[in-house]
Design a protein around this motif. Structure first.
Motif, PDB file in Angstrom:
ATOM      1  N   LYS A 366     -15.157 -10.989  -7.450  1.00  0.00           N
ATOM      2  CA  LYS A 366     -14.866  -9.563  -7.283  1.00  0.00           C
ATOM      3  C   LYS A 366     -15.121  -8.758  -8.547  1.00  0.00           C
ATOM      4  CE  LYS A 366     -11.867  -9.098  -3.368  1.00  0.00           C
ATOM      5  NZ  LYS A 366     -10.510  -9.024  -2.899  1.00  0.00           N
TER       6      LYS A 366
ATOM      7  N   ARG B 144     -17.465  -7.422   6.048  1.00  0.00           N
ATOM      8  CA  ARG B 144     -16.387  -7.865   5.148  1.00  0.00           C
ATOM      9  C   ARG B 144     -15.271  -8.496   5.959  1.00  0.00           C
ATOM     10  NH1 ARG B 144     -15.988  -4.584   0.442  1.00  0.00           N
ATOM     11  NH2 ARG B 144     -13.852  -5.255   0.137  1.00  0.00           N
ATOM     12  N   GLU B 148      -9.733  -9.346   2.893  1.00  0.00           N
ATOM     13  CA  GLU B 148     -10.164  -8.909   1.562  1.00  0.00           C
ATOM     14  C   GLU B 148     -10.159  -7.397   1.417  1.00  0.00           C
ATOM     15  OE1 GLU B 148     -13.994 -10.653   1.387  1.00  0.00           O
ATOM     16  OE2 GLU B 148     -13.245 -12.664   1.019  1.00  0.00           O
ATOM     17  N   LEU B 149      -9.615  -6.681   2.419  1.00  0.00           N
ATOM     18  CA  LEU B 149      -9.650  -5.220   2.376  1.00  0.00           C
ATOM     19  C   LEU B 149      -8.417  -4.663   1.666  1.00  0.00           C
ATOM     20  CD1 LEU B 149     -10.765  -4.366   6.019  1.00  0.00           C
ATOM     21  CD2 LEU B 149     -12.185  -4.582   3.997  1.00  0.00           C
ATOM     22  N   SER B 150      -8.540  -3.432   1.210  1.00  0.00           N
ATOM     23  CA  SER B 150      -7.378  -2.752   0.661  1.00  0.00           C
ATOM     24  C   SER B 150      -6.530  -2.237   1.816  1.00  0.00           C
ATOM     25  CB  SER B 150      -7.825  -1.585  -0.199  1.00  0.00           C
ATOM     26  OG  SER B 150      -8.313  -0.549   0.615  1.00  0.00           O
ATOM     27  N   GLY B 151      -5.311  -1.791   1.498  1.00  0.00           N
ATOM     28  CA  GLY B 151      -4.422  -1.292   2.541  1.00  0.00           C
ATOM     29  C   GLY B 151      -5.037  -0.159   3.340  1.00  0.00           C
ATOM     30  N   GLY B 152      -5.702   0.761   2.635  1.00  0.00           N
ATOM     31  CA  GLY B 152      -6.293   1.910   3.309  1.00  0.00           C
ATOM     32  C   GLY B 152      -7.464   1.524   4.189  1.00  0.00           C
ATOM     33  N   GLN B 153      -8.274   0.561   3.709  1.00  0.00           N
ATOM     34  CA  GLN B 153      -9.409   0.110   4.515  1.00  0.00           C
ATOM     35  C   GLN B 153      -8.920  -0.580   5.785  1.00  0.00           C
ATOM     36  OE1 GLN B 153     -11.165  -2.199   1.392  1.00  0.00           O
ATOM     37  NE2 GLN B 153     -12.794  -0.707   1.024  1.00  0.00           N
ATOM     38  N   GLN B 155      -6.116  -0.073   7.259  1.00  0.00           N
ATOM     39  CA  GLN B 155      -5.567   0.972   8.118  1.00  0.00           C
ATOM     40  C   GLN B 155      -6.680   1.613   8.948  1.00  0.00           C
ATOM     41  OE1 GLN B 155      -2.358   1.635   8.021  1.00  0.00           O
ATOM     42  NE2 GLN B 155      -1.986   3.741   8.597  1.00  0.00           N
ATOM     43  N   HIS B 178      -1.228   4.799   3.467  1.00  0.00           N
ATOM     44  CA  HIS B 178      -2.210   4.029   2.676  1.00  0.00           C
ATOM     45  C   HIS B 178      -3.544   4.758   2.500  1.00  0.00           C
ATOM     46  CE1 HIS B 178       0.322   0.520   3.007  1.00  0.00           C
ATOM     47  NE2 HIS B 178       0.260   0.580   4.322  1.00  0.00           N
ATOM     48  N   ASP B 180      -6.173   7.544   1.153  1.00  0.00           N
ATOM     49  CA  ASP B 180      -6.270   8.532   0.082  1.00  0.00           C
ATOM     50  C   ASP B 180      -6.540   9.901   0.702  1.00  0.00           C
ATOM     51  OD1 ASP B 180      -9.015   8.857   0.582  1.00  0.00           O
ATOM     52  OD2 ASP B 180      -9.496   7.172  -0.727  1.00  0.00           O
TER      53      ASP B 180
END
Lengths: 366, 264
Positions: A366, B144, B148-153, B155, B178, B180
């Motif tokens: 990453k 992806r 491996e995603l962020s919280g917002g992704q 969501q 979550h 932005d």
């Protein structure tokens, strides 16, 4: 929107819809099938007397098709291969398949990567059944020498049904946490009864302990046939629910909203896994670890989608079990190690390597 | 209101025998955008859950004139989709596959064992999935893994999954969590187009951020302690002191202070 609709007719053939993961999983299935065949032949060839791969294949073919002259293999070798080793190896492979596939399903249904059919009381139920049969010396009329396995299976399935029905009483929606807790309480209770029976009947104690440790020895094609039939039926049924499994594994409430009849699907799948794993435990004893690691390896190496995950876990579990059984036979001469210990002994480091090495690599990238 | 798509009459619901929502009634027509507001624990999410059929209710909830308790799981999921928070993800499906799961009730009839080397989904599914992946800004992330995603992704993936279900009644439980600020605004724009695309759609959302409410919702239902305190136009309710009473804080002067800061 216009720009999109222009491109669709050309681009969207099923081939294009497959993601990278799908392609890897399809190749994986073919690879694992080839590896399985190889490992089964190796498992039959190796042992106290080593037989060449060619002779093994010839003996299997001549045995299967009742060819008179055994294709030039000596009758002694043919007997070792076909009467002794092949049923044993096949039983190991089938047991590995059963444990791995039921492990994959329970992990997803309960959204818990640590769950296994044992969490639901299958093993303790089957053990208790086996203990009762052994102590009372029961023989069923039709099952005869398979009485112990038959009653063990019934007890194993009964344990899961009891677990699921108690859960349904306490928690209308059959929440996963409730099922896991209920299963653990039930398992501990049944294990306590098993220990009591084993402790009180000293003459059977060693036998029961040995049974629990697991072994594939001294079982014939009859056991193989029964287990194969059960696996074929149940696994086909499980494969019909792979989409529901995908959706449920990401959360009950979301699955419900998408239109999955969560409660009914959970019941069906838990009973199917109970039948598969209960039968396996009753034939081979309580062999842990494969139900846990095979699905994780299949997810990590190939795909978490259940239409690939279920067959891949089954094949990985089968191969792994044959290797473990082989090690238990040949590691120390003239001694057979308990196969349940061997699975964990080679399984734990192997699993740790694949799982954590893969994870570290990904974090670095990453 | 010309039509009554959703009618809620004397509805009570809750968990384990205790009612959290008590005896509420309201109706909503096609094309409406309604925000359900209220302090924590007042029963907003519980209302959404009972509207989607996840928890059972007393009283009546009628959708297009039919009590939802009489609809099968399958029929209900063709009409209603609930977006709710996902707590944790253990299994690494790809973004594309996760969103495609939302097509289940549309193509679940096709059950086959040959699925391993093919796919149950067809062109219509693929078009819907691509459309909402793009509108949620996820098309580039489609391969992806969701672990491996962020919280917002994540969501946004789950929101896209609700959209591909193509419901008539979309229930959103705190969809902007979550996200932005740019994705919050994009989502609001998207929800506006979603309701206007077809004339039989109804949107009900639970929001915590009062700043976002006027941009999207024309109507507000204010809930406190499981009963409806106020039900009316957004501009009237957000500026009245009912809202300050419900939240137990002086909302109006708070917002005004905010305005002064931004307007300077």
């Amino acid at each position: 929107m216009l720009r999109l609709s222009k491109r669709f007719p050309r681009q969207y053939t099923p081939k294009h819809m497959a993601t990278k993961q799908d392609k890897r999983a399809r190749v994986g299935i073919l690879l694992m099938l080839a590896l399985s065949a190889l490992i089964i032949i190796a498992g039959v060839s190796l042992g106290s007397t080593d037989i060449s791969f060619m002779d093994t294949v010839k003996s299997i073919i001549s045995g299967a098709f009742h060819i008179e002259n055994s294709l030039g293999v000596s009758p002694g070798v043919q007997a070792i291969v076909f009467k002794l080793r092949l049923p044993r190896v096949l039983l190991a492979f089938l047991t590995g398949m059963a444990m791995a596939m039921s492990g994959a399903v329970t992990q997803s249904v309960l959204h818990n990567p640590l769950a296994s059919p044992y969490t639901l009381g299958v093993s303790s139920g089957a053990s208790l059944g086996a203990a009762i049969v052994t102590v009372l010396g029961i023989t069923l009329p039709i099952a005869r020498e398979l009485s112990l396995a038959a009653i063990g299976t019934v007890f194993g399935i009964a344990a899961v049904i009891v677990c699921a029905s108690f859960t349904a009483k306490v928690d209308k929606n059959m929440g996963s946490a409730t099922i896991v807790l209920m299963g653990m309480v039930l398992s501990l209770f049944l294990s306590a009864v098993f220990t009591l029976i084993a402790g009180l009947s000293k003459e059977n104690m060693t036998m029961l302990m040995r049974w629990q440790m697991g072994s594939f020895g001294s079982k014939g094609f009859k056991s193989v046939g029964v287990l194969a039939a059960v696996i074929l039926v149940c696994c086909t049924a499980i494969m019909l629910y792979t989409r529901e499994l995908d959706i449920i594994s990401l959360g009950d409430e979301q699955a419900f909203s998408i239109g999955v009849n969560v409660k009914r699907v959970k019941w069906i799948l838990l009973i199917l896994t109970a039948v598969v794993s209960g039968t396996a435990v009753s034939f081979a004893g309580v062999i842990g670890f494969i139900d846990l690691i095979a699905p994780h390896l299949a997810r990590r190496l190939f795909s978490p989608k259940h239409k690939y995950l279920c067959p891949l876990s089954a094949l990985i579990g089968g191969c792994f079990m044959v290797v473990a059984d082989l090690v238990s036979r040949i590691a120390i001469e003239n001694t057979e190690l308990p196969v349940g210990a061997v699975t964990a002994f080679i399984g734990a480091p192997f699993f740790a390597y694949v799982y954590f090495a893969g994870r570290r690599g990904r974090a670095d990238a990453k | 209101m010309l039509n009554k798509m959703l009618e809620v009459e004397n509805m009570s619901c809750g968990y384990g025998g205790t009612d959290i929502v008590k005896n509420i009634s309201f109706t909503a027509g096609c094309g409406e955008k309604i925000a359900i507001l209220g302090p924590n624990g007042c029963g907003k999410s519980t209302v959404l859950r009972s509207l989607s059929g996840i928890i059972t209710h007393k009283g009546e909830i009628r959708l297009d004139g039919v009590e939802i308790g009489r609809l099968s799981r399958h029929e209900l999921s063709e009409k209603v989709s609930l977006f709710s928070q996902i707590s944790s993800v253990y299994y690494s499906y790809s973004v594309y596959d996760t969103v495609e799961m939302g097509r289940y009730q549309i193509n679940s009839q096709k059950k086959s064992l040959s699925g391993i080397f093919g796919s149950e989904s067809d062109k219509t599914d693929a078009i819907a999935v691509e459309k909402y992946l793009r509108s949620m800004g996820l098309w580039e992330l489609r391969d992806r893994l969701i672990t491996e995603l962020s919280g917002g992704q994540l969501q946004r993936v789950m929101l896209a999954r609700s959209f591909v279900q193509e419901p008539k009644l979309l229930l959103l439980d705190e969809p902007t969590n979550h996200l932005d600020i740019s994705h919050q605004l994009a989502l609001i724009e998207h929800l506006k187009t979603w309701t206007s695309e077809s004339d039989d759609r109804l949107l009900i959302g639970v929001f915590h951020d009062l700043n976002l409410v006027p941009a999207l919702f024309e109507r507000v239902i204010l809930i406190n302690d499981g009963v409806i305190l106020a039900d009316g136009r957004t501009s009237e309710i957000l500026k009245s002191d009912v809202i300050s009473r419900a939240y137990g804080a002086d909302i109006l002067s708070c917002m005004r202070k905010n305005c002064e800061f931004w307007c300077d």
